[in-house]
Scaffold this active site. Structure first.
Site, PDB file in Angstrom:
ATOM      1  N   GLY A  95       0.801  -1.225   0.000  1.00 18.78           N
ATOM      2  CA  GLY A  95       0.000   0.000   0.000  1.00 18.78           C
ATOM      3  C   GLY A  95       0.830   1.268   0.000  1.00 18.78           C
ATOM      4  O   GLY A  95       2.024   1.245   0.344  1.00 18.78           O
ATOM      5  N   ASN A  96       0.209   2.366  -0.414  1.00 21.95           N
ATOM      6  CA  ASN A  96       0.859   3.671  -0.334  1.00 21.95           C
ATOM      7  C   ASN A  96      -0.189   4.774  -0.304  1.00 21.95           C
ATOM      8  O   ASN A  96      -1.295   4.613  -0.793  1.00 21.95           O
ATOM      9  CB  ASN A  96       1.894   3.883  -1.462  1.00 21.95           C
ATOM     10  CG  ASN A  96       1.544   3.103  -2.706  1.00 21.95           C
ATOM     11  OD1 ASN A  96       0.657   3.504  -3.450  1.00 21.95           O
ATOM     12  ND2 ASN A  96       2.195   1.953  -2.902  1.00 21.95           N
ATOM     13  N   THR A 148       8.986   3.533   0.284  1.00 23.98           N
ATOM     14  CA  THR A 148       8.929   2.111  -0.088  1.00 23.98           C
ATOM     15  C   THR A 148       9.434   1.254   1.082  1.00 23.98           C
ATOM     16  O   THR A 148      10.188   1.737   1.943  1.00 23.98           O
ATOM     17  CB  THR A 148       9.770   1.879  -1.377  1.00 23.98           C
ATOM     18  OG1 THR A 148       9.539   0.553  -1.818  1.00 23.98           O
ATOM     19  CG2 THR A 148      11.259   2.095  -1.169  1.00 23.98           C
ATOM     20  N   THR A 168       7.895   5.522  -2.677  1.00 22.47           N
ATOM     21  CA  THR A 168       7.304   4.334  -3.288  1.00 22.47           C
ATOM     22  C   THR A 168       7.314   4.473  -4.814  1.00 22.47           C
ATOM     23  O   THR A 168       7.073   5.565  -5.339  1.00 22.47           O
ATOM     24  CB  THR A 168       5.846   4.127  -2.792  1.00 22.47           C
ATOM     25  OG1 THR A 168       5.220   3.169  -3.623  1.00 22.47           O
ATOM     26  CG2 THR A 168       5.021   5.398  -2.879  1.00 22.47           C
ATOM     27  N   SER A 169       7.543   3.363  -5.527  1.00 21.78           N
ATOM     28  CA  SER A 169       7.528   3.420  -6.998  1.00 21.78           C
ATOM     29  C   SER A 169       6.100   3.620  -7.510  1.00 21.78           C
ATOM     30  O   SER A 169       5.879   4.137  -8.599  1.00 21.78           O
ATOM     31  CB  SER A 169       8.113   2.134  -7.578  1.00 21.78           C
ATOM     32  OG  SER A 169       7.312   1.031  -7.200  1.00 21.78           O
ATOM     33  N   GLU A 170       5.119   3.208  -6.690  1.00 22.09           N
ATOM     34  CA  GLU A 170       3.715   3.303  -7.121  1.00 22.09           C
ATOM     35  C   GLU A 170       3.168   4.729  -7.039  1.00 22.09           C
ATOM     36  O   GLU A 170       2.012   4.968  -7.385  1.00 22.09           O
ATOM     37  CB  GLU A 170       2.843   2.327  -6.325  1.00 22.09           C
ATOM     38  CG  GLU A 170       3.038   0.885  -6.792  1.00 22.09           C
ATOM     39  CD  GLU A 170       2.195  -0.129  -6.036  1.00 22.09           C
ATOM     40  OE1 GLU A 170       1.786   0.153  -4.901  1.00 22.09           O
ATOM     41  OE2 GLU A 170       1.965  -1.216  -6.594  1.00 22.09           O
ATOM     42  N   HIS A 197      -3.760   3.929  -1.947  1.00 21.75           N
ATOM     43  CA  HIS A 197      -3.712   2.656  -2.675  1.00 21.75           C
ATOM     44  C   HIS A 197      -3.405   1.542  -1.671  1.00 21.75           C
ATOM     45  O   HIS A 197      -2.476   1.666  -0.872  1.00 21.75           O
ATOM     46  CB  HIS A 197      -2.630   2.675  -3.766  1.00 21.75           C
ATOM     47  CG  HIS A 197      -2.222   1.285  -4.177  1.00 21.75           C
ATOM     48  ND1 HIS A 197      -3.114   0.385  -4.717  1.00 21.75           N
ATOM     49  CD2 HIS A 197      -1.036   0.625  -4.072  1.00 21.75           C
ATOM     50  CE1 HIS A 197      -2.488  -0.764  -4.943  1.00 21.75           C
ATOM     51  NE2 HIS A 197      -1.231  -0.654  -4.550  1.00 21.75           N
ATOM     52  N   HIS A 242      -4.543  -3.008  -0.664  1.00 20.50           N
ATOM     53  CA  HIS A 242      -4.982  -4.307  -1.193  1.00 20.50           C
ATOM     54  C   HIS A 242      -6.107  -4.886  -0.335  1.00 20.50           C
ATOM     55  O   HIS A 242      -5.941  -5.941   0.287  1.00 20.50           O
ATOM     56  CB  HIS A 242      -3.795  -5.282  -1.220  1.00 20.50           C
ATOM     57  CG  HIS A 242      -2.594  -4.766  -1.963  1.00 20.50           C
ATOM     58  ND1 HIS A 242      -1.353  -5.324  -1.837  1.00 20.50           N
ATOM     59  CD2 HIS A 242      -2.458  -3.743  -2.842  1.00 20.50           C
ATOM     60  CE1 HIS A 242      -0.483  -4.666  -2.612  1.00 20.50           C
ATOM     61  NE2 HIS A 242      -1.131  -3.697  -3.218  1.00 20.50           N
ATOM     62  N   HIS A 261      -4.775  -6.951  -8.198  1.00 22.73           N
ATOM     63  CA  HIS A 261      -3.789  -6.214  -7.427  1.00 22.73           C
ATOM     64  C   HIS A 261      -4.399  -5.586  -6.163  1.00 22.73           C
ATOM     65  O   HIS A 261      -4.045  -5.983  -5.060  1.00 22.73           O
ATOM     66  CB  HIS A 261      -3.159  -5.153  -8.351  1.00 22.73           C
ATOM     67  CG  HIS A 261      -2.125  -4.305  -7.701  1.00 22.73           C
ATOM     68  ND1 HIS A 261      -1.256  -3.519  -8.398  1.00 22.73           N
ATOM     69  CD2 HIS A 261      -1.814  -4.097  -6.403  1.00 22.73           C
ATOM     70  CE1 HIS A 261      -0.462  -2.884  -7.576  1.00 22.73           C
ATOM     71  NE2 HIS A 261      -0.786  -3.220  -6.355  1.00 22.73           N
TER      72      HIS A 261
HETATM   73 ZN   LIG Z   1      -0.003  -2.344  -4.610  1.00 30.70          ZN
END
Ligand SMILES: [Zn+2]
Length: 278
Positions: A29-30, A45, A74-76, A95, A97, A158
């Site tokens: 998550g982020n 991250t 975070t890369s997301e 974001h 899950h 995802h």
């Molecule tokens: Zn994710």
């Protein structure tokens, strides 16, 4: 003047919520929050969202370049930045899950509508994005078709992403969606899912406009109010009778038992006992 420290605290608080709810295992998550048109705070991250400190939060530019923070972003965040670029009113993105909502996309099932009043008013139709490997720009682009017409989307196989004016609001949409999906799955286990009629859903959409939540995109686009009306039909005569005796027993065992199911199962078991006794 925005209070950056307060926004960082809000991110940490929502981090604790998504972790406590089971929406983010390990470092999943982020969360991000906009501080001005071109600058965004985001989570780092490889850190559990359950134990974030304001000092962990990174600062990035709208192009993704990190400009502050002792940990790597975070890369997301690229997914979050696409949403900020498209919708100026959005100030926060979450974001994670959440298992029940994510299960629908894993099963290839569209989340149905016209079932719970709150979901009709707050969320409406819930889109699912195309699958893409998480992290890179291609993944971020999967949200583009939906940013203007929704405030939450399921990311195929995802998780989910939701957006709003504040971090708390963005989190709310995720919490509402996962609670809804949980109810749907429980109802289906009991048997079937009953719907609210279209005229009654129209009444809810009138209320939504009167409360100032806005015009539902389904009305603007003249789209179907009720999607995936097949969901939760339950087990009927047709689906069980054309199958083999084993499938009949299985279908009856996993669904509600009708008199006809019971009769067929009893007959099948009797036949097998008789055959074994010979
Ligand atoms: Zn994710």
């Amino acid at each position: 003047m925005v209070n950056e420290f307060k926004l960082k605290q809000e991110i940490c608080e929502v981090g604790r919520k998504i972790y406590a709810k089971g929406f983010a295992a390990a470092n999943d998550g982020n969360i991000s929050c906009r501080i001005d048109k071109n600058t965004v705070l985001c989570t780092p991250t490889m850190v559990s969202k359950g134990f974030l400190k304001p000092d962990d939060i990174c600062t990035v530019q709208i192009d993704g370049k990190q400009i502050a923070g002792r940990k790597k972003r975070t890369s997301e965040v690229l997914l979050h930045l696409e949403i900020y670029k498209q919708v100026p009113e959005v100030n926060a993105v979450v974001h994670c899950h959440p298992p029940h909502a994510t299960a629908f996309s894993v099963a290839g099932e569209t989340i149905p509508t016209c079932i719970l009043p709150e979901v009709e008013v707050f969320l409406g139709t819930i889109p699912t994005t195309a699958y893409e490997t998480p992290g890179a720009q291609d993944f971020a682009n999967t949200i583009l078709p939906f940013v203007q017409k929704s405030k939450i989307a399921v990311l195929k196989n995802h998780g989910t992403v939701s957006w709003g004016e504040t971090v708390d609001r963005a989190y709310w949409w995720t919490e509402i969606l996962d609670a809804y999906c949980r109810i749907l799955l429980l109802a289906k286990q009991i048997g079937r899912v009953e719907r609210i009629s279209e005229p009654k859903v129209e009444e809810l959409l009138d209320l939504k406009e009167r409360f100032g939540i806005g015009v539902d995109p389904r009305r603007l686009q003249n789209a179907d109010l009720c999607v995936n009306t097949e969901f939760g039909r339950g087990y009927d005569q047709a689906s069980c009778c054309s199958k083999s005796p084993d499938a009949t027993i299985e279908a009856a065992a996993s669904g509600p038992w009708s008199d006809a199911d019971m009769e067929r199962v009893v007959q099948e078991i009797t036949d097998r006992i008789m055959a074994a006794a010979k």
